[in-house]
Every structure is written in structure tokens, then in C-alpha cells.
Design a protein around this motif. Structure first.
Motif, short mmCIF file in Angstrom:
data_model
loop_
_atom_site.label_atom_id
_atom_site.label_comp_id
_atom_site.label_asym_id
_atom_site.label_seq_id
_atom_site.Cartn_x
_atom_site.Cartn_y
_atom_site.Cartn_z
N ARG B 581 0.82 -1.22 0.00
CA ARG B 581 0.00 0.00 0.00
C ARG B 581 0.85 1.27 0.00
NH1 ARG B 581 -5.69 -1.07 2.61
NH2 ARG B 581 -5.88 -3.18 1.77
N GLY B 582 2.15 1.11 0.18
CA GLY B 582 3.01 2.28 0.20
C GLY B 582 3.06 2.97 1.55
N TYR B 583 2.68 2.27 2.61
CA TYR B 583 2.83 2.86 3.95
C TYR B 583 4.30 2.74 4.37
CZ TYR B 583 -2.28 2.40 4.31
OH TYR B 583 -3.62 2.48 4.10
N PRO B 584 4.81 3.73 5.08
CA PRO B 584 6.25 3.70 5.43
C PRO B 584 6.54 2.63 6.48
CG PRO B 584 5.20 5.61 6.43
CD PRO B 584 4.17 4.98 5.53
N LEU B 585 7.62 1.85 6.21
CA LEU B 585 8.11 0.90 7.21
C LEU B 585 9.56 1.21 7.55
CD1 LEU B 585 6.65 -2.58 6.15
CD2 LEU B 585 5.84 -0.99 7.90
N GLN B 586 9.93 2.46 7.36
CA GLN B 586 11.29 2.92 7.57
C GLN B 586 11.19 4.20 8.34
OE1 GLN B 586 12.90 3.68 3.71
NE2 GLN B 586 14.87 2.89 4.31
N SER B 587 12.06 4.35 9.32
CA SER B 587 11.92 5.57 10.10
C SER B 587 13.21 5.91 10.81
CB SER B 587 10.80 5.37 11.12
OG SER B 587 10.78 6.42 12.04
N GLU B 588 13.43 7.21 10.99
CA GLU B 588 14.53 7.64 11.84
C GLU B 588 13.93 8.09 13.16
OE1 GLU B 588 17.57 10.31 10.36
OE2 GLU B 588 17.77 11.24 12.33
N GLY B 589 14.60 7.72 14.23
CA GLY B 589 14.18 8.20 15.55
C GLY B 589 15.32 8.99 16.14
N ARG B 590 14.99 10.10 16.71
CA ARG B 590 16.05 10.94 17.28
C ARG B 590 15.61 11.34 18.68
NH1 ARG B 590 17.88 15.91 17.95
NH2 ARG B 590 20.08 16.30 17.51
N TYR B 591 16.55 11.34 19.59
CA TYR B 591 16.23 11.71 20.96
C TYR B 591 17.34 12.59 21.50
CZ TYR B 591 14.84 11.38 25.84
OH TYR B 591 14.43 11.68 27.12
N GLU B 592 16.94 13.62 22.20
CA GLU B 592 17.93 14.46 22.84
C GLU B 592 17.54 14.61 24.30
OE1 GLU B 592 18.73 18.15 20.92
OE2 GLU B 592 20.43 18.55 22.26
N LEU B 593 18.54 14.44 25.15
CA LEU B 593 18.28 14.63 26.57
C LEU B 593 18.17 16.13 26.77
CD1 LEU B 593 18.01 12.80 29.03
CD2 LEU B 593 20.43 13.15 29.47
N GLU B 594 16.97 16.60 27.08
CA GLU B 594 16.74 18.05 27.18
C GLU B 594 16.59 18.46 28.63
OE1 GLU B 594 13.68 19.41 24.55
OE2 GLU B 594 14.59 18.36 22.87
N TYR B 595 17.45 19.35 29.03
CA TYR B 595 17.38 19.85 30.40
C TYR B 595 16.45 21.05 30.41
CZ TYR B 595 21.52 16.98 30.94
OH TYR B 595 22.39 15.93 30.95
N PRO B 596 15.44 21.05 31.23
CA PRO B 596 14.53 22.19 31.27
C PRO B 596 15.32 23.46 31.57
CG PRO B 596 13.73 20.39 32.64
CD PRO B 596 15.08 20.01 32.18
N ALA B 597 14.95 24.53 30.90
CA ALA B 597 15.71 25.77 31.03
C ALA B 597 15.38 26.51 32.32
CB ALA B 597 15.42 26.67 29.83
N ASP B 598 14.30 26.09 33.01
CA ASP B 598 13.85 26.86 34.18
C ASP B 598 14.59 26.50 35.46
OD1 ASP B 598 12.96 24.34 34.43
OD2 ASP B 598 10.89 24.84 34.91
N ALA B 599 15.91 26.44 35.37
CA ALA B 599 16.68 26.10 36.57
C ALA B 599 17.87 27.05 36.70
CB ALA B 599 17.13 24.65 36.49
N PRO B 600 17.61 28.30 36.92
CA PRO B 600 18.70 29.28 36.94
C PRO B 600 19.69 29.05 38.09
CG PRO B 600 16.65 30.27 37.71
CD PRO B 600 16.32 28.92 37.21
N GLU B 601 19.25 28.28 39.10
CA GLU B 601 20.13 28.07 40.25
C GLU B 601 21.22 27.05 39.95
OE1 GLU B 601 16.93 27.54 40.15
OE2 GLU B 601 15.92 28.92 41.50
N VAL B 602 21.13 26.35 38.81
CA VAL B 602 22.16 25.37 38.49
C VAL B 602 23.44 26.12 38.17
CG1 VAL B 602 22.89 23.52 36.95
CG2 VAL B 602 20.51 23.67 37.68
N THR B 603 24.36 26.06 39.10
CA THR B 603 25.55 26.88 38.98
C THR B 603 26.75 26.11 38.52
OG1 THR B 603 25.73 26.50 41.36
CG2 THR B 603 24.88 28.62 40.66
N TYR B 604 26.70 24.79 38.61
CA TYR B 604 27.86 23.98 38.26
C TYR B 604 27.84 23.70 36.77
CZ TYR B 604 31.77 20.93 39.26
OH TYR B 604 33.03 20.38 39.31
N ARG B 605 28.93 24.03 36.11
CA ARG B 605 28.97 23.92 34.65
C ARG B 605 28.88 22.45 34.20
NH1 ARG B 605 33.61 25.88 30.64
NH2 ARG B 605 32.28 26.54 28.94
N TYR B 606 28.10 22.23 33.17
CA TYR B 606 27.92 20.91 32.58
C TYR B 606 27.41 19.87 33.59
CZ TYR B 606 30.85 23.04 28.98
OH TYR B 606 31.36 23.88 28.03
#
Lengths: 329, 762
Positions: B581-606
């Protein structure tokens, strides 16, 4: 590894004829567990390697009620498993059974164990020109020497003899048969080792064109044992080894022999004091241990071996006497 | 999302049979027509000037096809992924024992060896700088001309340490020393370089980061990355030691020069002399507490001997500082971090990345503190431990931290902590038994502000079989197994239907390095995402075919299920129809560990913000006559977030603890004037099966919100971290003497006992 010519003689005489009057040009190959390592590191660079694998007469253990004769080519695993050896010389069986791991014991031989080169890390480094390789100094004397001699006095090279069979065999009054161009000769094992000081000497009295063909141990009903202090349970060398033998009558022991391994350039026969004519107890064994360590002159990092000598001797005596092994919880 | 099936079950790793029967092919097993053997030449001096370097004679030897010096490198003669300051081939100065001077490729091992020996080098030995403390002084001379010996000097502060120390009821202050440690992976480093018909280069690499290797190889060859392909064959362990590139670049250079395949494998001795070691630390640490045992402040100063080049020194020292307060609520903390260049071995990534050294310090301090206060080691830890919602000294708020106290309690229960004395503290005159615990945290992932993503390609074929392309290197830790489980689960097929292609940069998208316990989080989640459109296609077809609403359909075990009942339609049949039927059976999946930006108190780099918590408790028996320490029992309770492959999780714990026992008791490189004396497994003493007790393990599952939906946290690093301090504290308990230096060899235990002979048990 430097290229070499490989020979596979079938008799001792043929093998001897392939050796040289100088050290280094020809090497005997038994189990290969030491020689090949030295070759890979360019510490040994023989142009001839003479295999003993096809030589007749080097194998076999012959036991009767007077003596046990072990061919130089007998594997350590065979020694450890042999019924007569386990019965008469449990110290030898345990020393052989504790060498390396199963692969080493299945390849390593009695002759190789006695004639192997020392384990000094300066000696075994291609780029370090130490005393034994024609250099001017012993690097361990002032350097990293935690695995070196504790009886270092008078020695210019402070290696320890690596054989763990030798101390037991010496304690058992074994003799070694040596063959060379002038025929065969029996030598007390106690007189077989020497402290090498240069490239023209090795850890034994063998000349470059001689070889060990067998070891004979008299059967005298001596109690005997060997105890090693090591860093791990398998595939390790002892830090200190003690081998003991003695006669027993009416619960008292006599003719006590104590031989230490890994504390001096040769197996070290220690004076047995404080125990002869008495029963082996923790106290008398400890006294003998202290006496055995007397006179030690350690290097900068081998002071700890003195304590280990005391302990190893004490424990070996207790094992030989069939006492409880208090150190096993 | 995940109900049953492949995930969470003990499964056999794909390839396990091949590995144990010797069929799996590692770099040293690879062979190609016309393949040459590559070798590198090293200096016998730890530091030397090269006065003359003449390779003419080596090039004349029949069978020698290529001899390279620095002058023959087409691209950049420097590497390292963070700050490329290590030469591939030395130009004029050797700065440590592992600096390569020349590279050769020849028809066989002997000829390559002969070529090395025919290279004429005149060295002028120079006085090296081997003491990091001396190297810090003015007038010490420079290890690298034009660069300060102090490679890094940073201080991080939070709260008011001085005021806290002034108000403290009790203070413990000690200096700790740790050693150079060796990864001792079974397979030494290796690479096989091939030149493609179009001038591009393919490299088989025993590595942790194939895409980053590609970048470094391209840079050295002066080629665009598009012309370089890196493939990972089976890999025999890494533990961080293959995070940085090693001989795969040299293999590529030689293949490129020789126009023939070149295999370059390091020997064991060469491996130990040349690759990075775990950093040796000298740490001065002050820990302050109130009368009732509440932590007030931690103040520490750490000096590390980095060797001449940067490697991962900045990053390791950074992580050390990030964890020096331990899993505890500490409001006032100061950590001064100093890295010093020397002519000693290079140092870098090794399982735990600075956290094992930090844990040895903070967990030893906790027991010293507990003794001073007369508190139970368990109580003082429970009293100060972090929990979900705790704000750490780094500013990070712990999102999921229940496992800190839960692991302590569970481990104490398993060991029988409260009844521990009953077994007997003195089973014989010269034996002392003791119990010690350590609890730690370790971050997973690269850290806030660093790229931390992965992508995968997933495709189902018409027969229902699945191929998964992932760039994540599997060094034996088992990421291939986990990804296969997740793909199988998500697509409703058996795990045997999924083929995970071992990382190949020509086919797989970048997953980043297999490091920082991160791959199960990032690549695992990427697989879940990649599966969505394929599953949609299959269910769409199924809905059309059966006339049943989509929400009543489930794919499971290779078959369609309707309302939980197996249906005749197989996934393979659905795949065939979907393709038609031409339905896709191929896919790329991408994931990024995203740290919420609402943490201004995080003072230690990385800062890392996903935490693996765990507790280990050791029972040791000390032989007071020999100083030998036997680990009789070891309980390990670890938080894995969500277990995908329990066998893999328990395997990581077993391996990490074994490595930790070696780090604690015997492993130490003896380096004198820049030379490693025990560059062999004869004298670098790693424990073997007989030296390791039967481990008692348990795993807690506290799903990690940041790594949602999967919730896995990774488990690769935490097992090694608490082992050394747990054993240290057990020795302290047994003999009443504290040790402050690793490893705690029999000699050191004896000398601690000499200071005060075996105390009678308390």
C-alpha cells in the motif's frame, strides 16, 4: 622477537651439542612459558632455540620406597597430581599446584621452573641496561624494589630467585642431575643456585653448555610443607615463600630445615632455631619464624617481607605438623 | 508504553554464542587480501629531544611498504577530541613514554618489527618533570613549551564555607591519595585501515565513539568526513580507555600511505604504556558537621597529575568536583580543582570519570565523621542523604532520588547490618572481621549545556524482519541487546526478528560516544521514537484488513492481537500489505536529553541531572599477620531507573565490583621517572575469579523523569564507584585504623597495623 633457528634434537647429547660455551646465543626451550616472553621483549635474543620436546629420557616420575626421581621435562601439573609425590612430599605437590594457572602448569616443566630467569622488572625491560645485561648498576637497589630481596646484604644485584619448587626440594635434600660435555654430575640442589652479578652468570651454577636432566628426592618420611604469601589466589607469584621439613618422634620435631623463597637472589636456607626437640605449636612455630627472619637486610621497599617471612615459616611448620590452620576462618 | 515481551526479561545477547565459541570477529581477527601489519615506534625516554630521525634504512627493507614520520601526515598532526594537543607522531620532543615517533607497515609482524629496529633516532634525553607538586612551583620548567604546567585551576563555591566551618561541632580533615589505574580490557586497542577505490578510507575500529573517530581520522588525513567510514567490529571491552582515539588513526594513515589494508594492534605492554590511565589524585578534604551529625560544609582541594596532554583531564576533574559532596545535602561547599602537566603517563576517561576518586574521599570522610561522633555509619548517611526534590550543592534539583535512602536500607537489610557483629569480629587470634558501607551518586549523560543526542534508523522488511542501524558502539556492555529488545517490543516482534547492525558510520546516524552511562537513555529512547511510524503503518493495515478499531489492536510476539486475543494475521503479513500500500516501514528516531531551562540556580557547569544511586556494603576479613584483606561478602544495591535487560544490569554490577575490588586492594601502576615498571598483567595485579566473593545484588527501579518515556538511567559506571570506600570502611571497622591511600595493599594495611598493633575488637 628476533629470528632464530629452531632445533628439535632427540637425545640429550644432541641437545648439548647445540649449546654454546657463552650465554645468550643458544637457549633451551622446555615449556616456553618464560623463554618466549623474554624473546618477545628482546631481553633474550638467541640465534638458536633448542627444543627439549623431542628429547628422550627427560620425562617420567619413578618412585620407589627409597627415592623419587622426576625427569626435568615433567610438567608441573603432573608433579602436583602424582600419587607418590602427594604422599611423601605434599609440600612439593602444593608448590607445583600453586604455580600460575592451569595453562602454565600444563606447559611449565620441573627443569624450566628451576632454571627460569628472574622476574625483576628492570631486567625484563629491554631498554634498561642493568648489571645482568652488562650495565654498570642494579636499578632496583635504589629504585622500585618491592618485589626484590629482603636478604640483600652483599648482593650487587638484588633479584629474588623465582623458583617455588626449589625451596621445597632443598628442604627435602633433593639432588639435581646435570649433564654437560664432561658427562653427568649430581649436585645437591642446595648448591645449585647462585646470585648472578653480570651477563656471564645466571641464577644457577649451570655452564652455558649444560642442562638439568632430572631431580631425585630421597624418601625419608620427613614431614614437609610449603606456604606462600601472595597478592591473589591464582596466577600470582609469592611475595614470600617458606618451605619446611622435619622428622617427628613422640610429638617432638628434629632435623628442622627451613628454606625461604622470594627473599634473596638464591633460595635462602634459614637457621632453624627455637623448635628442634619441641612440639610444633603456634608459639614454637612463631619463634622459629622470627629466627628465620633474623639477619634480614631489606631494601627500601622490602621491609614488609620480614613480617611475611615470620608468618610464612610459622604457617608452613603448622601445616607440616598437621595442625589447625588458624588463619583460615 | 511497554507492557511485556522482550523488555525486562533476561535475554541472551545477540552474538553471545559467537562470542563464547570464538566465532565473533574482533579487530585482531580481521583479514583482508594484501593486508599489512602496522606498528609504532616509541622512545625509550620519558622525555627527550629528537636530534635526528632517519627512516631510510627501514624503508629499504624488503617487505616494508610504508614508514611514516610526522612529516608524512597529510592533515593535522594532532588529535584528542576535546583539545587536540597530542601529536600523532612526535615532531621534535618526546613528552611521555607513549609518544609515538614513527609508524611502519610491512608484510608481516617480523618485517614490521625489523623496520622499527632499523629506524635511526638520535635522542637527547631531557630531565623530565615527574612530581606534580614540584611542577606547580615557579621555575619548574615547562612540560610543554609555551604552556603553563597548571593545565586547569578552578574553584567552585556555594554557600559560606568559612562561616560553616567556624560554627561546626566536629571537623574531619584528611589527605587522600589515589593511584594510576589501568583499564585492562581483554582486547587491546586496535584498528584496521582500508583504502577504497575512490581514495576514501574505511577503518574498523575498537572504539567507543565511531562518529567522533571519523572526525579525528578525517582531520589527520586531510579528507572530508564524507570520505571516511568507521565500522565497529566486536569489541573486547573499553571502560573509557577507548573513548579517546588511539591507533585507529595511525592505521588509517598507514593504509592511506601504503594503498593497502593495514592492521595495527597494540601489544599488552604497549597498551599499558600508551593509553590513558585513571587520574591519580591528591585530595585534601575538610568535612564539618553539627553535634547531631548533620553535614555543614565540605571543603576540598584536588591536585591531579595529568601527564603532558589534555585528554579528558578537564572533564574528569570537573566531574570529580561535581560529586565531591556525595549524595548528601551540603549547603556550603568549596572545591578547588588543579590539574598539572608532567612527563608521566597520560590520563583520561575510566569508568566513573572522577567519581570513584571523589567517592573514596567523601565516603571515607563520612565514616571518620561517624566514628568521631559515635554514630552508626548507616544513620549518618540516612540523616544527610538527598531525596527526590533535594537541591544539590551544584544547584541541581534531584528529580528522582528515592533510591538514595532506599538502596541504603535495602543493602543494610541484605547484609544484616544491625546484626553484623554476631558472626564474630575475631574468628581467630590474628583475624579481624569488619563491615563497611559506601553510598554514592553518579550522573548519567553528558551534562547540561553539552550535546547529548542520538539517532537510529529502523526498517521493517516484507517478511517482518527488522534491521536497526545505530551508531552506538557496543564494547561488550550490551547496548546492541538493549536496542534489539526495545525494537522488538515496540514493533511487536520476537527479538530474534531484529538485527542490530554494529555501528557503521556509513549507514548509521551519530549516537555520540558510548560513555557516561548514556546510551540506553538516548539511543533507547530514539528506538522508541523510530518505532512509532512503523507501528502506525502496521496497525493501519491491520485496522483496514480486520475492520476493527485501531485502539483494540496490539502487535505482540510477531502476531496481531485483537482485544488481547491472538489473531491469524502475523506482523510479517501486515508488513507485506503495508509495503504494497506504500505505507512507510522505515523511520529515523532521534532523541535528545533536554534539560529544562527553568533552573537558573544550576551553577555547576555541565552538571549532570540524571543520577544513578547505589549502596554497597562489604564484609572483610583482615589477616593481621600478613595485612591481606579478603572480601568475604559484598552486597550491591543499584538503581537502574528501568531495567531493559536484567542480565546486562547484573553483569555490569558484577564486573564493576570486581574492577572496584582491584582498585581498592591491588591495582596500581608503578611509575618511576615517567616509566611504568609493571606494564604487564603479571605485576599489575587485577583480581581474578578466586579473589571475588559471590556477590549479593539487588536492583531498584525508579524511573527517571528526564529520560522519559523509557525511564532507564544507565548502569555502566556506578558499580565500580562505591566498592573501594566500602572496603576501606570495612577495614577501618575491622582493625580500627583508617587508610587514606589506594590501593590498600597488604603492605599498607601492615604498616597501618604497625602504627598500632591489631586492636582488640570493640
Amino acid at each position: 622477537m628476533k629470528n632464530f633457528t629452531y632445533y628439535r634434537p632427540t637425545s640429550v647429547d644432541q641437545a648439548l651439542a647445540l649449546l654454546d660455551t657463552r650465554w645468550g646465543t643458544a637457549e633451551l626451550l622446555a615449556g616456553g612459558t618464560d623463554l618466549h616472553d623474554l624473546q618477545k621483549e628482546y631481553v633474550a635474543q638467541p640465534s638458536r632455540v633448542v627444543s627439549l620436546g623431542g628429547v628422550n629420557g627427560l620425562g617420567g616420575i619413578a618412585a620407589n620406597d627409597r627415592e623419587v626421581r622426576i625427569g626435568a621435562g615433567v610438567k608441573l601439573a603432573e608433579i602436583a597430581a602424582h600419587a607418590a609425590i602427594r604422599k611423601h612430599f605434599p609440600g612439593l605437590a602444593s608448590a607445583a599446584g600453586d604455580v600460575g594457572g592451569p595453562q602454565i602448569r600444563n606447559m611449565g616443566t620441573l627443569g624450566g621452573n628451576l632454571c627460569q630467569r628472574n622476574r625483576c622488572w628492570y631486567f625484563r625491560d629491554e631498554h634498561t641496561n642493568c648489571l645482568l645485561k652488562g650495565g654498570q648498576r642494579c636499578f632496583a637497589l635504589e629504585g622500585e624494589n618491592r618485589y626484590h630481596a629482603a636478604f640483600a646484604q652483599g648482593h650487587r644485584c638484588v633479584i629474588v630467585n623465582p623458583s617455588t619448587l626449589a625451596p621445597v626440594l632443598i628442604a627435602l635434600d633433593a639432588t639435581v642431575e646435570v649433564q654437560g660435555p664432561r658427562g653427568r654430575n649430581n649436585v645437591e640442589l642446595a648448591k645449585f643456585f647462585r646470585a648472578p652479578t653480570g651477563p656471564t652468570e645466571r641464577e644457577t651454577i649451570l655452564a652455558p653448555n649444560e642442562m638439568v636432566t632430572s631431580v631425585t628426592i630421597p624418601v625419608r618420611g620427613l614431614a614437609n610443607a610449603s606456604y606462600e604469601v601472595r597478592q591473589k589466589q591464582s596466577y600470582d607469584w609469592p611475595l614470600v615463600q617458606a618451605a619446611v621439613s622435619f622428622t617427628r618422634q613422640d610429638g617432638k620435631v628434629n632435623a628442622v630445615k627451613i628454606v625461604l623463597g622470594h627473599v634473596a637472589p638464591t633460595p635462602q636456607v634459614a637457621e632453624a632455631r627455637g623448635i628442634a626437640g619441641r612440639a610444633v605449636t603456634e608459639d614454637t612455630a612463631a619463634a622459629a619464624g622470627r629466627a628465620a627472619a633474623e639477619g634480614a637486610k631489606p631494601l627500601s621497599q622490602t621491609g614488609y617481607k620480614i613480617r611475611l617471612i615470620e608468618v610464612a615459616v610459622k604457617r608452613a611448620l603448622l601445616i607440616a605438623a598437621g595442625q589447625k590452620r588458624y588463619w583460615e576462618a | 508504553m511497554i507492557d511485556s515481551g522482550a523488555v525486562g526479561r533476561w535475554v541472551s545477547a545477540p552474538g553471545a554464542y559467537d562470542i563464547v565459541t570464538g566465532k565473533a570477529r574482533y579487530c585482531p581477527d580481521l583479514d583482508f587480501p594484501g593486508m599489512l601489519i602496522g606498528k609504532l615506534l616509541y622512545s625509550p625516554h620519558a622525555r627527550a629531544c629528537i636530534r635526528r630521525l632517519d627512516v631510510t634504512a627501514a624503508r629499504m627493507i624488503p617487505g616494508v611498504i610504508a614508514v611514516l614520520t610526522h612529516a608524512d601526515i597529510p592533515g593535522e598532526n594532532s588529535y584528542l577530541y576535546a583539545e587536540p594537543d597530542q601529536p600523532l607522531l612526535v615532531v621534535d620532543e618526546v613528552r611521555f613514554q607513549g609518544d609515538a615517533v614513527a609508524a611502519v607497515a610491512a608484510i608481516d609482524e617480523q618485517t614490521a618489527d625489523a623496520a622499527l629496529r632499523a629506524i635511526d633516532v638520535e635522542y637527547q634525553a631531557l630531565d623530565g618533570i615527574f612530581d606534580p607538586l614540584a611542577a606547580m612551583q615557579a621555575g619548574a620548567g615547562q612540560v610543554v613549551a609555551g604552556k603553563d604546567n597548571i593545565m586547569m585551576h578552578k574553584t567552585y563555591r556555594t554557600g559560606d564555607v568559612a562561616a560553616a566551618l567556624a560554627s561546626a561541632h566536629v571537623i574531619v580533615e584528611n589527605t587522600y591519595r589515589t593511584q594510576w589505574a589501568e583499564h585492562a580490557f581483554l582486547e587491546t586497542e586496535g584498528g584496521v585501515g582500508l583504502v577504497d577505490a575512490d581514495g576514501g578510507v574505511t577503518v574498523y575500529s575498537s572504539c567507543q565513539a565511531p562518529h567522533r573517530d571519523r572526525m579525528q581520522i578525517a582531520r589527520a588525513l586531510g579528507l572530508p568526513e564524507s570520505r571516511v567510514r568507521v565500522i565497529t567490529p566486536y569489541i573486547g571491552g573499553a571502560f573509557g580507555g577507548k573513548d579517546e582515539a588511539h591507533v585507529q588513526i595511525h592505521a588509517a594513515l598507514l593504509a592511506h600511505a601504503a594503498r593497502r589494508p593495514v592492521r595495527l594492534i597494540r601489544g599488552r605492554r604497549e597498551s599499558i604504556l600508551t593509553h590513558v590511565k585513571r587520574h591519580p589524585f591528591i585530595v585534601h578534604c575538610i568535612t564539618a558537621a553539627t553535634r547531631d551529625g548533620r553535614l555543614l560544609a565540605v571543603k576540598a582541594r584536588a591536585i591531579v597529575d595529568a601527564g603532558p596532554y589534555s585528554n579528558a583531564t578537564h572533564e574528569v576533574l570537573n566531574k570529580f568536583g561535581e560529586f565531591i559532596g556525595g549524595p548528601y545535602t551540603v549547603k556550603n561547599l568549596e572545591i578547588e580543582k588543579i590539574a598539572v602537566r608532567t612527563n608521566n603517563p597520560i590520563t583520561g576517561a575510566f569508568r566513573g570519570f572522577g567519581a570513584p576518586q571523589a567517592a573514596f574521599v567523601y565516603e571515607s570522610q563520612m565514616d571518620d565523621l561517624a566514628r568521631k561522633l559515635g554514630m552508626d555509619p548507616l544513620e549518618i548517611r540516612l540523616l544527610n542523604g538527598v531525596d527526590t526534590g533535594t537541591r544539590m550543592y551544584t544547584g541541581v534539583v534531584v528529580r528522582e532520588g528515592k533510591a538514595m535512602k532506599a538502596s541504603l536500607r535495602r543493602a543494610a537489610e541484605m547484609m544484616g547490618w544491625q546484626q553484623r557483629g554476631e558472626l564474630g569480629r575475631q574468628p581467630a587470634t590474628h583475624l579481624r572481621r569488619g563491615w563497611g558501607m559506601a553510598t554514592i551518586l553518579k550522573g548519567s549523560g553528558m551534562g547540561r549545556g553539552l550535546p547529548d543526542h542520538a539517532a537510529v534508523l529502523l526498517e521493517m522488511h516484507r517478511d517482518g524482519s527488522v534491521v536497526l542501524q545505530s551508531g552506538a558502539a557496543d564494547m561488550g556492555q550490551g547496548i546492541v541487546t538493549v536496542l534489539a529488545q526495545l525494537a522488538a517490543e515496540s514493533l511487536g516482534v520476537e527479538m530474534s526478528s531484529v538485527h542490530v547492525v554494529r555501528a557503521d558510520t556509513a549507514q548509521a546516524p551519530d549516537a555520540g560516544a558510548s560513555c557516561a552511562s548514556r546510551q540506553v537513555m538516548v539511543s533507547g529512547n530514539a528506538v522508541l521514537r523510530a518505532a512509532v511510524p512503523i507501528r502506525d503503518s502496521l496497525l493501519q493495515v491491520a485496522a483496514e484488513k480486520t475492520g476493527v478499531a485501531r485502539d483494540r489492536l496490539v502487535l505482540h510476539g510477531g502476531r496481531l492481537h485483537v482485544d488481547g486475543q491472538a489473531h491469524d494475521l502475523t506482523v510479517a503479513e501486515l508488513a507485506r500489505r503495508a509495503l504494497f500500500r506504500g505505507y512507510p516501514l522505515q523511520s529515523e528516531g532521534r532523541y535528545e536529553l533536554e534539560y529544562p531551562a527553568d533552573a537558573p540556580e544550576v551553577t555547576y557547569r555541565y552538571s549532570q541531572e540524571v543520577f544513578q544511586f547505589c549502596t554497597q556494603i562489604a564484609q572483610v576479613l583482615v589477616d593481621c599477620e600478613t595485612g591481606q584483606v579478603a572480601v568475604e561478602r559484598l552486597v550491591a544495591v543499584h538503581d537502574a531507573g528501568k531495567m531493559i535487560n536484567p542480565g546486562g544490569v547484573y553483569g555490569q554490577i558484577e564486573g564493576g565490583v570486581a574492577q572496584g575490588i582491584g582498585y581498592a586492594l591491588t591495582e596500581e601502576l608503578r611509575v618511576t621517572e615517567g616509566h611504568t615498571l609493571n606494564a604487564s598483567l603479571e605485576n599489575y595485579v587485577i583480581p581474578m575469579a578466586l579473589d571475588i566473593p559471590e556477590l549479593e545484588m539487588d536492583v531498584l527501579e525508579m524511573p527517571e523523569p528526564l529520560g522519559a518515556p523509557l525511564g532507564a538511567k544507565g548502569i555502566a559506571e556506578s558499580p565500580i564507584i562505591p566498592t573501594a570506600p566500602a572496603i576501606r570502611n570495612a577495614i577501618l571497622d575491622a582493625i580500627g585504623r583508617p587508610l587514606y591511600q589506594l590501593p590498600m595493599t597488604a603492605e599498607r594495611v601492615l604498616s597501618a597495623l604497625d602504627a598500632a598493633p591489631c586492636a582488640d575488637p570493640a
